[in-house]
Design a protein around this motif. Structure first.
Motif, PDB file in Angstrom:
ATOM      1  N   GLY A  13       3.669   7.431   8.885  1.00  0.00           N
ATOM      2  CA  GLY A  13       2.853   8.640   7.744  1.00  0.00           C
ATOM      3  C   GLY A  13       3.403   9.943   8.303  1.00  0.00           C
ATOM      4  O   GLY A  13       4.153   9.893   9.301  1.00  0.00           O
ATOM      5  N   GLY A  36       5.890  -1.060   8.432  1.00  0.00           N
ATOM      6  CA  GLY A  36       6.995  -1.244   6.991  1.00  0.00           C
ATOM      7  C   GLY A  36       8.789  -0.869   8.736  1.00  0.00           C
ATOM      8  O   GLY A  36       8.270  -0.628   9.326  1.00  0.00           O
ATOM      9  N   PRO A  57       4.165  11.582  -2.983  1.00  0.00           N
ATOM     10  CA  PRO A  57       3.855  13.518  -3.304  1.00  0.00           C
ATOM     11  C   PRO A  57       5.110  13.572  -3.907  1.00  0.00           C
ATOM     12  O   PRO A  57       6.585  13.457  -3.835  1.00  0.00           O
ATOM     13  CB  PRO A  57       3.722  13.416  -1.397  1.00  0.00           C
ATOM     14  CG  PRO A  57       4.082  12.805  -1.071  1.00  0.00           C
ATOM     15  CD  PRO A  57       3.661  11.510  -1.537  1.00  0.00           C
ATOM     16  N   VAL A 252      -0.069  -3.640  14.219  1.00  0.00           N
ATOM     17  CA  VAL A 252      -0.350  -2.995  14.816  1.00  0.00           C
ATOM     18  C   VAL A 252      -1.442  -3.844  14.841  1.00  0.00           C
ATOM     19  O   VAL A 252      -2.742  -4.042  13.443  1.00  0.00           O
ATOM     20  CB  VAL A 252      -1.144  -1.635  15.612  1.00  0.00           C
ATOM     21  CG1 VAL A 252      -2.187  -1.887  16.359  1.00  0.00           C
ATOM     22  CG2 VAL A 252       0.043  -1.070  16.756  1.00  0.00           C
ATOM     23  N   ASN A 284      -2.716   7.028  12.759  1.00  0.00           N
ATOM     24  CA  ASN A 284      -2.512   7.740  11.834  1.00  0.00           C
ATOM     25  C   ASN A 284      -2.821   6.214  10.117  1.00  0.00           C
ATOM     26  O   ASN A 284      -2.607   7.017   8.851  1.00  0.00           O
ATOM     27  CB  ASN A 284      -1.366   7.900  12.224  1.00  0.00           C
ATOM     28  CG  ASN A 284      -0.427   8.349  10.434  1.00  0.00           C
ATOM     29  OD1 ASN A 284       0.744   8.048   9.881  1.00  0.00           O
ATOM     30  ND2 ASN A 284      -0.939   9.338   9.624  1.00  0.00           N
ATOM     31  N   MET A 382       2.846   9.499 -13.818  1.00  0.00           N
ATOM     32  CA  MET A 382       1.576   9.130 -13.182  1.00  0.00           C
ATOM     33  C   MET A 382       0.107   9.403 -13.926  1.00  0.00           C
ATOM     34  O   MET A 382      -0.423  10.174 -14.668  1.00  0.00           O
ATOM     35  CB  MET A 382       1.379   9.605 -11.782  1.00  0.00           C
ATOM     36  CG  MET A 382       0.124   9.284 -10.550  1.00  0.00           C
ATOM     37  SD  MET A 382       0.283   9.774  -9.138  1.00  0.00           S
ATOM     38  CE  MET A 382      -1.405  11.315  -8.933  1.00  0.00           C
ATOM     39  N   SER A 434       0.564  -2.085   1.186  1.00  0.00           N
ATOM     40  CA  SER A 434       1.510  -1.189   1.985  1.00  0.00           C
ATOM     41  C   SER A 434       1.462  -0.284   3.445  1.00  0.00           C
ATOM     42  O   SER A 434       1.958   0.011   4.073  1.00  0.00           O
ATOM     43  CB  SER A 434       2.812  -1.035   1.000  1.00  0.00           C
ATOM     44  OG  SER A 434       2.502   0.317   0.174  1.00  0.00           O
TER      45      SER A 434
END
Ligand SMILES: Cc1cc2nc3c(=O)[nH]c(=O)nc-3n(C[C@H](O)[C@H](O)[C@H](O)COP(=O)(O)OP(=O)(O)OC[C@H]3O[C@@H](n4cnc5c(N)ncnc54)[C@H](O)[C@@H]3O)c2cc1C
Length: 497
Positions: A13, A36, A57, A252, A284, A382, A434
């Motif tokens: 991220g 991902g 964003p 992980v 993260n 949105m 996700s």
């Protein structure tokens, strides 16, 4: 000779990228694991059938935070990114057909408010001065400093904040404060909306969050010419250039520790399980998820405390390829609900998607024509959605789609359903799946209380030696600039130790 620390970052991220870059610049060996197949996390993109959409964003504020990261790395931001200041931050449409343009020029915006509402231009200017004061008194301590380092509370800036506590307005809600500045419900609704910038409820969140209006109106809102995803690509390229090693499709599954000291990671790389040794791990990934799934320990004090905090809201997004061009719409548009209070009751109390939602429409093809085929537009539509709590998301999705289409028809007079030629959706469940974001929340915990800034996960773990956190669920919170700052604070804490 001192052995160089081996560092692993879990998650690509924006926060993870920021931490990894800084550490690599300082000579650390940094391995970054991402479940991902590409970097970005919540900041991602879809490119299909001639349309390109940023999926998360859409608005950038505080670009100086990104600029500083490039400068720190000995690079020029201009060589990677094209930032454009918005002239109209957002075009607001109200149910009674009033339109308010939130011009970036404060004088022009204040005039617009005085023309379209019963509030005076002077009230807007006074309000933005008040928001500026909150920033002046809080930014250094609450945004740019690491809360896990107690020394920061004894700095002169911190004492200055303490002595002027009323000026940071923590005892009123955002709505109460906004009502004290303005009389017109339209102006109040416009400024109340900023609580949603960190997934909170303006009727509960402390007025200190009115700092956001200073950030947007006084410091400016920006677009990235090639879309928000170009920021991810720029940071990814910068990280690679500085020597960060990326492992994609690498989930992980456990943070290995011995007697509360980090020892390494268990990683599932394309079905192959590997054990890797590290001295330092920066998560993260979402904080709750990290405690529960990666440390397999929900019993530590921090894990227990954190799991009880209310998550921020989530989102339901429709990515529509739309036939034709709509000159009435700008890059960022808001179609307000009739009853804002009810919308937040739906979201945070009833925990359903609002019956009459405020609809946000972002059209990047307005400034980058290659984001849509000729005579088409890419609509990112949105609404705020509740965090996951046993809802039936198929039902919520259908209901919301109908409500949005109805609202666009009512306010804009556009029969959008007949113009949609491409559609993809994002639901809270998909966000959780996700990105591992707890309950699909967009910004970690909500700020629906006075103490959010203090109870948010600190950068350095109190319990696990060698474990650090960065990203939207850690200090100082969610949103592009804050997660990049979070990565900075994590890297600095590692270097300090
Ligand atoms: C719909 C939407 C709209 C938004 N709008 C705005 C906006 O306009 N402006 C703004 O500033 N912010 C906005 N945000 C918020 C912003 O996107 C986030 O705050 C920010 O991108 C989060 O970054 P992060 O560093 O926390 O990492 P995340 O994006 O949460 O990424 C974490 C990464 O960790 C990876 N990961 C998790 N677990 C593992 C594991 N076990 N192994 C390996 N990898 C793992 C995930 O796959 C993910 O890539 C929005 C978000 C969404 C979803």
């Amino acid at each position: 000779m001192v052995k160089r620390k081996r560092v692993a970052v879990i998650g690509a991220g924006l926060g993870g990228l920021s931490a990894a870059i800084r550490l690599a610049v300082n000579g650390f060996d940094v391995d970054l694991y991402e479940q991902g197949d590409k970097a970005g996390g919540k900041a991602n993109q879809i490119s299909l059938n001639g349309f390109r959409f940023d999926t998360g964003p859409s608005l950038l504020t505080m670009p100086f935070v990104i600029k500083e990261l490039f400068e720190y790395s000995g690079e020029r931001i201009e060589d990677y990114l094209e930032l454009i200041p918005l002239r109209n931050l957002c075009k607001y449409f109200y149910p009674d057909k009033t339109i308010i343009n939130a011009y970036a020029d404060v004088g022009k915006f204040a005039e617009e408010i005085s023309t379209k509402t019963i509030d005076a231009a002077q009230s807007v200017k006074q309000y933005l001065k008040y928001a500026e004061k909150i920033y002046e008194l809080t930014a250094e301590l609450f945004l740019f400093s690491d809360f896990s380092d107690r020394q920061n509370f004894y700095k002169p800036e911190a004492l200055k904040t303490l002595f002027q506590i009323n000026k940071i307005d923590p005892f009123r809600t955002m709505h109460q404060a906004n009502k004290s500045f303005f009389k017109d419900p339209k102006t109040i609704q416009l400024f109340d909306r900023y609580a949603t910038y960190n997934g909170s409820n303006p009727y509960k969140a402390p007025a200190t969050l009115n700092i956001i209006q200073h950030v947007e109106y006084n410091l400016g809102g920006f677009i990235l010419k090639q879309g928000v995803y170009s920021l991810v690509e720029a940071l990814y390229n910068l990280a690679k250039k500085k020597g960060v090693k990326f492992f994609f499709n690498s989930k992980v599954t456990q943070i290995l520790q011995d007697n509360f000291s980090v020892k390494g990671l268990l990683v599932n790389r394309n079905g192959i399980h590997e054990k890797k040794e590290y001295d330092v791990v920066i998560a993260n990934a979402d904080v709750n998820y990290t405690y529960k799934n990666l440390l397999n320990n929900s019993d530590t004090k921090s894990a227990k405390r954190y799991s009880k905090l209310e998550p921020s809201s989530s989102a339901m997004v429709f990515y529509w390829g739309v036939k034709g061009r709509n000159e009435n719409l700008d890059v960022h548009n808001i179609l307000f609900s009739k009853d804002y209070k009810k919308e937040f009751i739906d979201l945070f109390e009833k925990q359903v998607c609002p019956e009459d939602p405020t609809v946000y429409i972002y059209i990047s093809s307005k400034f980058n024509i290659s984001d849509a085929p000729e005579d088409h537009e890419n609509w990112y539509v949105m609404i705020n959605a509740p965090y996951i709590q046993n809802q039936n998301w198929n039902e919520e999705l259908q209901k919301s789609r109908n409500n949005i289409i109805k609202k666009i028809n009512e306010i804009l007079g556009i029969d959008v359903e007949t113009k949609i030629i491409f559609e993809k959706v994002l639901t809270p469940e998909m966000i959780e799946q996700s990105t591992s974001s707890f309950r699909g929340s967009l910004y970690g915990i909500s700020s629906n209380g006075k103490s959010a800034a203090f109870v948010r996960q600190k950068i350095k773990s109190k319990e696990y030696n060698g474990l650090y956190f960065c990203g939207g669920s850690a200090h100082p919170g969610g949103g592009i600039p804050l997660v990049i700052l979070s990565g900075k604070l994590a890297a600095e804490a590692v270097m300090k130790s």
